[in-house]
Scaffold this motif. Structure first.
Motif, mmCIF file in Angstrom:
data_model
loop_
_atom_site.group_PDB
_atom_site.id
_atom_site.type_symbol
_atom_site.label_atom_id
_atom_site.label_comp_id
_atom_site.label_asym_id
_atom_site.label_seq_id
_atom_site.Cartn_x
_atom_site.Cartn_y
_atom_site.Cartn_z
ATOM 1 N N GLN A 14 -20.212 -45.806 -78.568
ATOM 2 C CA GLN A 14 -19.421 -45.535 -77.370
ATOM 3 C C GLN A 14 -19.311 -46.774 -76.475
ATOM 4 O O GLN A 14 -18.250 -47.052 -75.920
ATOM 5 C CB GLN A 14 -20.006 -44.349 -76.601
ATOM 6 N N VAL A 46 -9.256 -45.988 -70.199
ATOM 7 C CA VAL A 46 -10.203 -45.038 -69.605
ATOM 8 C C VAL A 46 -9.981 -44.959 -68.096
ATOM 9 O O VAL A 46 -9.992 -43.870 -67.513
ATOM 10 C CB VAL A 46 -11.662 -45.427 -69.947
ATOM 11 N N LEU A 53 -14.756 -40.240 -76.516
ATOM 12 C CA LEU A 53 -14.608 -40.503 -75.095
ATOM 13 C C LEU A 53 -13.314 -39.928 -74.537
ATOM 14 O O LEU A 53 -13.186 -39.754 -73.324
ATOM 15 C CB LEU A 53 -14.692 -42.006 -74.826
ATOM 16 N N GLN A 113 -18.746 -36.671 -71.807
ATOM 17 C CA GLN A 113 -19.261 -37.748 -72.651
ATOM 18 C C GLN A 113 -19.577 -38.990 -71.829
ATOM 19 O O GLN A 113 -20.598 -39.637 -72.043
ATOM 20 C CB GLN A 113 -18.249 -38.103 -73.747
ATOM 21 N N LEU A 114 -18.706 -39.318 -70.896
ATOM 22 C CA LEU A 114 -18.946 -40.510 -70.064
ATOM 23 C C LEU A 114 -20.143 -40.320 -69.151
ATOM 24 O O LEU A 114 -20.961 -41.225 -68.994
ATOM 25 C CB LEU A 114 -17.702 -40.852 -69.250
#
Length: 110
Positions: A16, A29, A65, A83-84
């Motif tokens: 990741q 992102v 992500l 997830q982050l």
């Protein structure tokens, strides 16, 4: 990547972090943090061709992500905030693993 079974692969913290380490993916992102976006919107924001944007989105999706949803001819992407948020804690857990004490070493240089 960690294999749970033949068909299930879970990205590691390092996977990741590698996905986030590229400047285009980091910008993607950041844009997705504002909400779900279509690939065509992301192309315009980044001033990049669709193929390049899709390539980088695929890496982020493989790292779990971002998520994607096909709607008609367009694909929409959204940030997987769980997830982050979990990445920070997982990173700290990987860095601060239980290790042997450093207070006494038989073969220490100093």
């Amino acid at each position: 990547m960690i294999m749970l079974s033949e068909s299930t692969v879970v990205p590691t913290v390092l996977d990741q972090l590698k996905a986030l380490s590229h400047e285009i993916r980091f910008e993607l992102v950041r844009y997705l943090a504002g909400g779900e976006r279509c690939v065509c919107d992301l192309e315009a924001l980044l001033i990049l061709p669709q193929s390049k944007v899709s390539y980088h989105l695929a890496i982020l999706r493989d790292a779990e992500l971002v998520s994607s949803e096909q709607r008609g001819k367009n694909t929409y992407y959204a940030l997987r905030q769980d997830q982050l948020f979990g990445l920070g804690g997982a990173l700290l857990n990987d860095i601060f693993v239980q290790s042997s004490s450093l207070t006494h070493q038989d073969k220490s240089i100093c």
